[in-house]
Design a protein around this motif. Structure first.
Motif, PDB file in Angstrom:
ATOM      1  N   PRO A   2     -35.900 -65.228 -61.288  1.00 39.47           N
ATOM      2  CA  PRO A   2     -35.933 -64.672 -59.938  1.00 39.47           C
ATOM      3  C   PRO A   2     -34.875 -65.310 -59.069  1.00 39.47           C
ATOM      4  O   PRO A   2     -34.499 -66.477 -59.273  1.00 39.47           O
ATOM      5  N   PRO A   3     -34.320 -64.581 -58.093  1.00 37.98           N
ATOM      6  CA  PRO A   3     -33.287 -65.155 -57.224  1.00 37.98           C
ATOM      7  C   PRO A   3     -33.834 -66.309 -56.399  1.00 37.98           C
ATOM      8  O   PRO A   3     -34.955 -66.271 -55.901  1.00 37.98           O
ATOM      9  N   ARG A   4     -33.020 -67.324 -56.267  1.00 34.26           N
ATOM     10  CA  ARG A   4     -33.413 -68.501 -55.498  1.00 34.26           C
ATOM     11  C   ARG A   4     -33.284 -68.232 -54.010  1.00 34.26           C
ATOM     12  O   ARG A   4     -32.283 -67.704 -53.545  1.00 34.26           O
ATOM     13  N   ILE A   5     -34.324 -68.570 -53.266  1.00 36.93           N
ATOM     14  CA  ILE A   5     -34.318 -68.381 -51.815  1.00 36.93           C
ATOM     15  C   ILE A   5     -33.622 -69.578 -51.180  1.00 36.93           C
ATOM     16  O   ILE A   5     -34.065 -70.722 -51.314  1.00 36.93           O
ATOM     17  N   ASN A   6     -32.531 -69.298 -50.489  1.00 30.59           N
ATOM     18  CA  ASN A   6     -31.740 -70.354 -49.860  1.00 30.59           C
ATOM     19  C   ASN A   6     -32.187 -70.508 -48.408  1.00 30.59           C
ATOM     20  O   ASN A   6     -31.945 -69.637 -47.576  1.00 30.59           O
ATOM     21  N   ILE A   7     -32.867 -71.612 -48.116  1.00 23.61           N
ATOM     22  CA  ILE A   7     -33.342 -71.893 -46.761  1.00 23.61           C
ATOM     23  C   ILE A   7     -32.636 -73.153 -46.264  1.00 23.61           C
ATOM     24  O   ILE A   7     -32.706 -74.203 -46.914  1.00 23.61           O
ATOM     25  N   PRO A   8     -31.942 -73.096 -45.139  1.00 20.46           N
ATOM     26  CA  PRO A   8     -31.269 -74.284 -44.594  1.00 20.46           C
ATOM     27  C   PRO A   8     -32.262 -75.414 -44.328  1.00 20.46           C
ATOM     28  O   PRO A   8     -33.465 -75.176 -44.161  1.00 20.46           O
ATOM     29  N   PRO A   9     -31.789 -76.668 -44.272  1.00 19.83           N
ATOM     30  CA  PRO A   9     -32.711 -77.822 -44.225  1.00 19.83           C
ATOM     31  C   PRO A   9     -33.633 -77.852 -43.014  1.00 19.83           C
ATOM     32  O   PRO A   9     -34.830 -78.117 -43.155  1.00 19.83           O
ATOM     33  N   VAL A  10     -33.117 -77.609 -41.813  1.00 21.40           N
ATOM     34  CA  VAL A  10     -33.963 -77.685 -40.619  1.00 21.40           C
ATOM     35  C   VAL A  10     -35.028 -76.585 -40.651  1.00 21.40           C
ATOM     36  O   VAL A  10     -36.208 -76.827 -40.353  1.00 21.40           O
ATOM     37  N   THR A  11     -34.643 -75.396 -41.030  1.00 23.50           N
ATOM     38  CA  THR A  11     -35.603 -74.303 -41.140  1.00 23.50           C
ATOM     39  C   THR A  11     -36.663 -74.607 -42.194  1.00 23.50           C
ATOM     40  O   THR A  11     -37.852 -74.302 -42.011  1.00 23.50           O
ATOM     41  N   ARG A  12     -36.259 -75.224 -43.300  1.00 19.73           N
ATOM     42  CA  ARG A  12     -37.208 -75.574 -44.353  1.00 19.73           C
ATOM     43  C   ARG A  12     -38.241 -76.580 -43.850  1.00 19.73           C
ATOM     44  O   ARG A  12     -39.445 -76.445 -44.102  1.00 19.73           O
ATOM     45  N   VAL A  13     -37.772 -77.585 -43.114  1.00 19.29           N
ATOM     46  CA  VAL A  13     -38.689 -78.594 -42.574  1.00 19.29           C
ATOM     47  C   VAL A  13     -39.653 -77.954 -41.574  1.00 19.29           C
ATOM     48  O   VAL A  13     -40.855 -78.269 -41.543  1.00 19.29           O
ATOM     49  N   LEU A  14     -39.155 -77.047 -40.738  1.00 18.89           N
ATOM     50  CA  LEU A  14     -40.024 -76.372 -39.769  1.00 18.89           C
ATOM     51  C   LEU A  14     -41.130 -75.585 -40.464  1.00 18.89           C
ATOM     52  O   LEU A  14     -42.297 -75.652 -40.069  1.00 18.89           O
ATOM     53  N   LEU A  15     -40.774 -74.837 -41.495  1.00 25.20           N
ATOM     54  CA  LEU A  15     -41.767 -74.028 -42.197  1.00 25.20           C
ATOM     55  C   LEU A  15     -42.818 -74.899 -42.879  1.00 25.20           C
ATOM     56  O   LEU A  15     -44.020 -74.614 -42.815  1.00 25.20           O
ATOM     57  N   ILE A  16     -42.378 -75.972 -43.530  1.00 23.27           N
ATOM     58  CA  ILE A  16     -43.329 -76.859 -44.209  1.00 23.27           C
ATOM     59  C   ILE A  16     -44.271 -77.514 -43.199  1.00 23.27           C
ATOM     60  O   ILE A  16     -45.490 -77.585 -43.413  1.00 23.27           O
TER      61      ILE A  16
END
Length: 363
Positions: A2-16
């Motif tokens: 499956p294609p890898r979802i590329n999430i920038p670091p700050v956005t990734r931290v916010l979602l987690i």
């Protein structure tokens, strides 16, 4: 695969952080739930009467949602808006922006709740839970209004068509209606209002603008002086003149109090054209690269011109002095003939051709 979802670091931290804190809040409320009591978690969400001993809640409570409906909307908003803005502004600038639009609205809403308690002596105001991504969501809408002010969104097959700057006020209206339901608390309206004002003020007057290398704008340029991002542009046509007059008066007061600095004519003219080009055309990146290539070519030719003219001066200086050559000019007799055999064309090409190359970049 499956294609890898590329999430920038700050956005990734916010979602987690959003998912973790929201599920933690739900688990605590589920374990402590009773039929006749409202459960508040003062060390996770901001509660004016109880959270002063937990100062981190002024910032972290923004990433706590109280139900599945608002959590789903917050997740989609942070994922889509965070990725877009982080790639447009870079991670550090997005993190600064999010910290500001989270902290300031929470503090101002806290003060409003305390003020209402002081006026009414109703303890429910100071027990109101201040949490949720409402200020972040409306700040994203304000940022999009700056980046794509002329973009129009069409809904329901053309039945509804709205420009992007109309969405912040529409969002405030929706939040106001939902705050009358169990989905949002009574603090949601104030979070949306203060988030709107805070984000616009920061983007209008304080956010650092990345300088264009081939333009004359100052490197310390801040804010956005364009007319498309004026406060009145968020309102519809009939009320826009009244809002513009009122906002101008408020701005004059803030300038007199030295809380804001008026834009200079150089700042208004330096970055206006480039910002409008970047927001309004699809080929902005190609145009910027073309202009930079022209600037680099002109710089290279000027360096070659300076080197050539220096060599010409050093080679032409000995014949101009009939009193007698020095020891350094004697071994240059053969070199002098080679360098001065065609003095005219070299000097003409290096002196005037950069100006001709730069002309297309100005149009």
């Amino acid at each position: 695969m499956p294609p890898r979802i590329n999430i920038p670091p700050v956005t990734r931290v916010l979602l987690i952080t959003l998912i973790f804190q929201s599920f933690l809040s739900a688990a605590i409320r589920y374990r402590q739930w009773t039929e006749h009591a409202d459960i508040v978690i003062p060390y996770l969400t901001l509660v004016p009467q109880l959270s002063l001993i937990y100062p981190w809640t002024f910032l972290t409570s923004t990433l706590v949602e109280g139900n599945v409906f608002t959590l789903a909307i917050a997740g989609v908003t942070l994922y889509q808006g965070g990725r877009y803005l982080e790639r447009a502004w870079l991670s550090a600038e997005l993190a600064k922006f999010l910290a500001l639009v989270s902290l300031v609205p929470n503090i101002l809403t806290f003060c409003v709740m305390v003020l209402f308690f002081t006026l009414t002596r109703n303890e429910s105001w100071t027990l109101t839970v201040i949490s949720g991504t409402v200020p972040v969501q409306i700040s994203f809408l304000v940022a999009f209004s700056q980046l794509v002010p002329a973009h129009t969104v069409t809904l329901f097959r053309g039945i509804i068509s709205l420009r992007v700057p109309r969405f912040p006020l529409l969002y405030i209206g929706i939040v106001t209606a939902l705050s009358l339901t169990p989905l949002l608390s009574r603090a949601a309206f104030w979070l949306a209002l203060f988030g709107f004002i805070t984000s616009w003020t920061y983007l209008r007057f304080y956010k650092t603008v990345f300088p264009d290398l081939d333009s004359s704008q100052p490197t310390s340029l801040r804010g956005d002086a364009s007319e498309t991002f004026a406060f009145a542009e968020f309102f519809s046509g009939p009320v826009k003149p009244f809002v513009a007059a009122f906002s101008d008066q408020i701005f004059d007061i803030l300038v007199a109090m030295r809380l804001c600095t008026p834009f200079s004519h150089a700042e208004m003219s330096a970055g206006h054209g480039e910002r409008m080009l970047q927001r309004g055309t699809g080929g902005a990146r190609a145009e910027a690269e073309r202009r930079r290539a022209i600037a680099l070519k002109a710089l290279d030719q000027r360096l070659n011109a300076a080197t050539g003219s220096a060599a010409n001066r050093s080679s032409s200086q000995p014949p101009a002095q009939p009193t007698g050559p020095t020891v350094q000019t004697q071994p240059q007799t053969s070199t002098q003939t080679a360098m001065t055999s065609q003095p005219g064309p070299m000097l003409g090409e290096t002196k005037f051709e950069p100006d001709n190359d730069e002309e297309p970049g100005k149009n």
